[in-house]
Scaffold this motif. Structure first.
Motif, short mmCIF file in Angstrom:
data_model
loop_
_atom_site.label_atom_id
_atom_site.label_comp_id
_atom_site.label_asym_id
_atom_site.label_seq_id
_atom_site.Cartn_x
_atom_site.Cartn_y
_atom_site.Cartn_z
N GLY A 770 18.80 2.85 -4.56
CA GLY A 770 17.90 2.03 -3.76
C GLY A 770 16.47 2.51 -3.84
N LYS A 771 16.27 3.82 -3.88
CA LYS A 771 14.92 4.39 -3.94
C LYS A 771 14.17 3.91 -5.17
N TYR A 772 14.82 3.97 -6.32
CA TYR A 772 14.13 3.59 -7.55
C TYR A 772 13.88 2.08 -7.62
N LEU A 773 14.79 1.29 -7.09
CA LEU A 773 14.56 -0.16 -7.04
C LEU A 773 13.35 -0.48 -6.18
N THR A 774 13.24 0.19 -5.04
CA THR A 774 12.09 -0.06 -4.15
C THR A 774 10.78 0.37 -4.80
N LEU A 775 10.76 1.53 -5.42
CA LEU A 775 9.53 2.02 -6.03
C LEU A 775 9.08 1.11 -7.17
N VAL A 776 10.03 0.60 -7.95
CA VAL A 776 9.67 -0.35 -9.02
C VAL A 776 9.09 -1.62 -8.40
N SER A 777 9.70 -2.10 -7.32
CA SER A 777 9.19 -3.30 -6.64
C SER A 777 7.79 -3.07 -6.09
N PHE A 778 7.55 -1.89 -5.52
CA PHE A 778 6.20 -1.56 -5.05
C PHE A 778 5.19 -1.66 -6.19
N ALA A 779 5.56 -1.13 -7.34
CA ALA A 779 4.65 -1.16 -8.49
C ALA A 779 4.37 -2.59 -8.93
N ILE A 780 5.41 -3.42 -8.96
CA ILE A 780 5.24 -4.82 -9.35
C ILE A 780 4.33 -5.54 -8.36
N PHE A 781 4.56 -5.30 -7.06
CA PHE A 781 3.74 -5.98 -6.07
C PHE A 781 2.29 -5.50 -6.14
N ALA A 782 2.10 -4.23 -6.42
CA ALA A 782 0.74 -3.70 -6.56
C ALA A 782 0.01 -4.41 -7.71
#
Length: 803
Positions: A770-782
């Protein structure tokens, strides 16, 4: 700030058990931290807290709280204990701003949008949550308007950015840890998204051509929400499976034919115990009809004449939303019958029906067939959705009220006549209550005489409640009269349109302020400057972290805050094994011994009452000046030991009964659920010396790592006085080894003769995924956010160039 100044500008704290006993202890020292620490994020650990509940985790599901920078900043800037109130009020302002922006997006004027925001922020239905101490519930609620705002923006622009922003807001709302509110918000947003999509496809010209695009945008929202929230959702989903609300528990404990797991969830009665009784809709107009709040131990507000006596177990809040929203609601139904009016009205009607829970077939159907509903209790918790819908309708209503074209129509005259009828009806009701009081008291004596925790059944209690009904009816009649006069004067041209908003808002704040004042009660800061120095805490702390303490009848959180491990802390959601253990816990058995419970703390009076039973096992070792007694458990077991006997007990109820038996010797006997993989003794009567199997010594004891050196003489079970949980992994001499549940709640490993180094590490896989999925999503949203900023900048430059 003026509305809530009592709780903001003070050295006292909100009198709410959830704040005093739990929440406050986690935030009181924020001001002592270095400034940059409040922005520090450490995702290396899923988090195992050894100080509460004999070890506690959400499997990393709450690690996302580290991203709540605004919360941390507020707790750092404002001094404790007022920082709790400041955070609540600022979050309410954020929610109000969301409603304001949403209403403006729907074409509402400034005054209407302002009223909509005020309804959401100060309506007692939301504001009285302060009295319950539901800090993170309030914070979670305030993100709901922003989710609707960005979703509506997405439907209007058909741009992916706004759908992704909606998903991000929903995920960030989830990070605020009140998952029931987040779940209800997702339900409401989902219904809104489906309804808006259908309205576009079938209601707009050429809308059918947009079907594929809208489907793709909605799916993108769903997918991006799931990946962004994965840091919390994935571990929590795994964690919840073994809780008292997970599968194979609660409502359906047996799997259906062809199903690997049972449906699970709460038992029906427990899940629906906080359903709003239909008759309490009367409190929408007469707020104190069924009393206010709940009487607590200790000091209580002086401005409450009668505490809640309705059919719910209890309530610390009130269902009132103010008179003004209900008076404005008919206007959009008469003069603005568009899609947004019907959607807002649906939020009000469906939300109220949902909140009635067990009293409606609607909720019962959802409970039986809709995924997730049976995992939560308190259906009334959804009332923030009706408040939001009512805020939007109020905004529409004030906008229409100020429209000269509306005021000139015949229907408006009828509307004003209806407003004038309300105080007349309430005055008639008040007179009837006065004239026929004895009849109604006798007719409803069973309900009016119902006792509470601190109010015994008596004639005085009945009269007190009836007098409160009459008083509240007169007050409602008086307030509605003031509103009716304002509407009448405006209709007759005696009150200018530019003055009307000030008058209505003033009356609304007077109305809601009177009710909210009953829920803003303060007390002195708990254990101020004395918590860490409390003599009983200082004494038990000397035992170190290897042993646990069990305060009997006292609050365990000050102990945990001082670094003393405690056996039990209250939590609505517990691991199923642990809850079963607690339900069968016996102080005189070996159950405290295996959990390393070395000390009990209780009052002298309590000791005198239970002395006959406790003296057989415990001995007093310390008494505080305040009369608290510390009892020591001489038979407590060490953190790790070797049990040469392993007995298989398959049924949980049989194992729990065996744990309470005087014949159970935990030092030599381990109760297991599956056949041992190695040959071990199975004679329960084996009377071997304590060290017959060898010795085990803890060489490293940390929250998420425990090392043990074991010198084993016989095939044995190494038992650790720590909870069994699937997220823990173990190695023996560097090789992975399976951890087995022992004695229902503990963890253990089978060892063969020889010297072994055993390592236990808390490292759950779902958290890492879950941690890595969230961090990737943060990067995409950024990236999308950066692109949006760049587009707006270039558009602005292009416009200025043309000018």
């Amino acid at each position: 700030m003026i509305l809530f100044s009592k709780i903001l500008f003070t050295t006292q704290i909100i009198r709410a058990p959830d704040i005093l006993n739990e929440f406050y202890w986690g935030v009181k020292d924020f001001g002592n931290r270095p400034f940059w620490s409040i922005f520090r994020v450490d995702l290396s650990s899923a988090g195992w807290n050894p100080f509460i509940n004999s070890g506690h985790t959400n499997e990393g599901g709450m690690a996302s709280e580290q991203f709540l920078f605004f919360r941390n900043l507020v707790f750092w800037i404002f001094p404790a204990p007022a920082n709790v109130a400041w955070y609540i009020v600022l979050q309410l302002f954020i929610g109000a701003a969301g409603v304001y922006c949403f209403c403006r997006l729907l074409g509402v004027g400034v005054w209407g949008a302002l009223v909509g925001g005020l309804v959401f922020a100060v309506a007692p239905e939301n504001a009285s949550l302060i009295n319950a101490g539901h800090v993170m519930k309030i914070a979670t609620i305030t993100f709901a308007p922003w989710a609707f705002y960005f979703l509506e923006k997405g439907f209007r622009t058909k741009r992916l950015f706004y759908f992704l922003t909606t998903a991000f807001v929903l995920a960030y709302q989830f990070f605020h840890t009140h998952w029931q509110i987040a779940y209800y918000t997702c339900l409401a947003v989902g219904v809104y998204g489906i309804a808006r999509s259908l309205l576009v496809v079938y209601g707009d010209q050429g809308g059918q051509k947009e079907f594929r695009r809208l489907l793709a945008l909605n799916l993108a929202l769903l997918f991006f929400f799931l990946t962004t929230v994965a840091m919390s959702l994935v571990p929590l989903t795994n964690w919840s499976k073994e809780t008292n609300r997970g599968v194979n528990s609660g409502a359906n404990v047996a799997a259906s034919a062809g199903q690997a797991e049972a449906k699970g969830g709460l038992a029906r009665e427990e899940a629906m115990s906080w359903s709003m009784p239909p008759e309490e809709a009367a409190a929408f107009i007469i707020p104190g009809f069924f009393g206010f709040s709940r009487q607590e131990a200790g000091p209580n507000p002086a401005n409450i004449d009668s505490y809640y006596w309705g059919r719910m177990n209890f309530t610390q809040t009130v269902s009132y939303m103010g008179l003004l929203p209900w008076l404005l609601l008919p206007l959009p139904l008469i003069f603005r019958r568009d899609r947004y009016t019907w959607l807002a009205l649906s939020a009000v009607v469906v939300g109220i029906l949902f909140s009635m829970g067990k009293y409606t077939p609607f909720y019962n159907l959802l409970f039986d067939y809709f995924p997730g509903i049976n995992r939560f209790r308190v259906p009334k918790m959804i009332m923030f959705i009706p408040v939001l819908g009512l805020g939007v309708l109020s905004a529409f209503g004030l906008d229409l009220l100020l429209d000269p074209a509306v005021r000139s129509r015949r229907e408006f005259k009828h509307y004003v006549a209806g407003v004038i009828m309300l105080p007349l009806l309430l005055l008639v009701l008040a007179v009837v209550e006065l004239a026929t009081g004895n009849f109604w008291v006798n007719h409803f004596i069973d309900i009016l005489a119902r006792p509470t925790r601190y109010e015994a059944q008596s004639q005085q209690l009945v009269l007190q409640r009836w007098r409160n009904i009459v008083t509240e009816t007169w007050i409602a009649a008086g307030l509605s009269t003031l509103f009716a006069v304002a509407f009448f004067l405006y209709h007759r041209g005696k009150l200018a349109a530019k003055v009307l908003p000030f008058v209505l808002i003033g009356l609304f704040l007077l109305d809601t302020g009177r009710v909210n004042a009953k829920f803003l009660f303060l007390v002195d800061e708990p254990h101020r400057e004395a918590t860490a120095k409390a003599p009983e805490i200082a004494y038990v702390k000397g035992a170190g972290t290897e042993y646990r303490t069990l305060p009997l009848g006292g609050d365990p959180m000050p102990y945990a805050a001082a670094g003393v491990p405690v056996m039990f802390t209250s939590n609505a959601v517990q691991q199923r094994r642990w809850q079963e253990y607690l339900d069968n816990f016996n102080l005189i058995s070996g159950m405290p011994d295996i959990l390393n419970v070395k000390y009990l703390v209780l009052s002298k009076d309590q000791l005198e009452q239970d002395k006959a039973g406790l003296s057989a096992k415990y001995r007093p070792v310390y008494t505080t000046p305040a009369g608290l007694v510390v009892l020591e458990n001489p038979t407590v077991l060490p953190k790790a030991w070797l049990a040469p006997v392993a007995l298989q007990v398959e049924k949980p109820e049989e194992m729990l009964a065996a744990l309470q038996s005087p014949q159970f010797n935990p030092r030599t006997m381990a109760l297991v659920e599956t056949p041992p993989p190695i040959a071990v003794a199975r004679d329960p009567k084996w009377n071997a010396p304590a060290d017959a199997a060898g010795q085990a010594r803890v060489t490293r004891y940390e929250a998420e790592r425990i090392d043990v050196d074991a010198a084993v003489k016989l095939n044995s079970m190494l038992v650790l006085g720590e909870k069994y949980y699937r997220g823990w992994k173990a190695t023996v001499d560097g090789k992975a080894s399976e951890i087995y549940p022992v004695d229902h709640v503990l963890r253990g490993i089978y060892l063969t003769p020889g010297s072994h180094k055993v390592e236990f590490v808390f490292d759950p896989t779902p958290f890492k995924v879950g941690k890595y999925l969230t961090l990737v999503s943060f990067a995409i949203f950024a990236l999308f956010l950066g692109r949006e900023v760049w587009l707006r900048k270039t558009e602005g430059e292009a416009k200025s160039g043309k000018a």
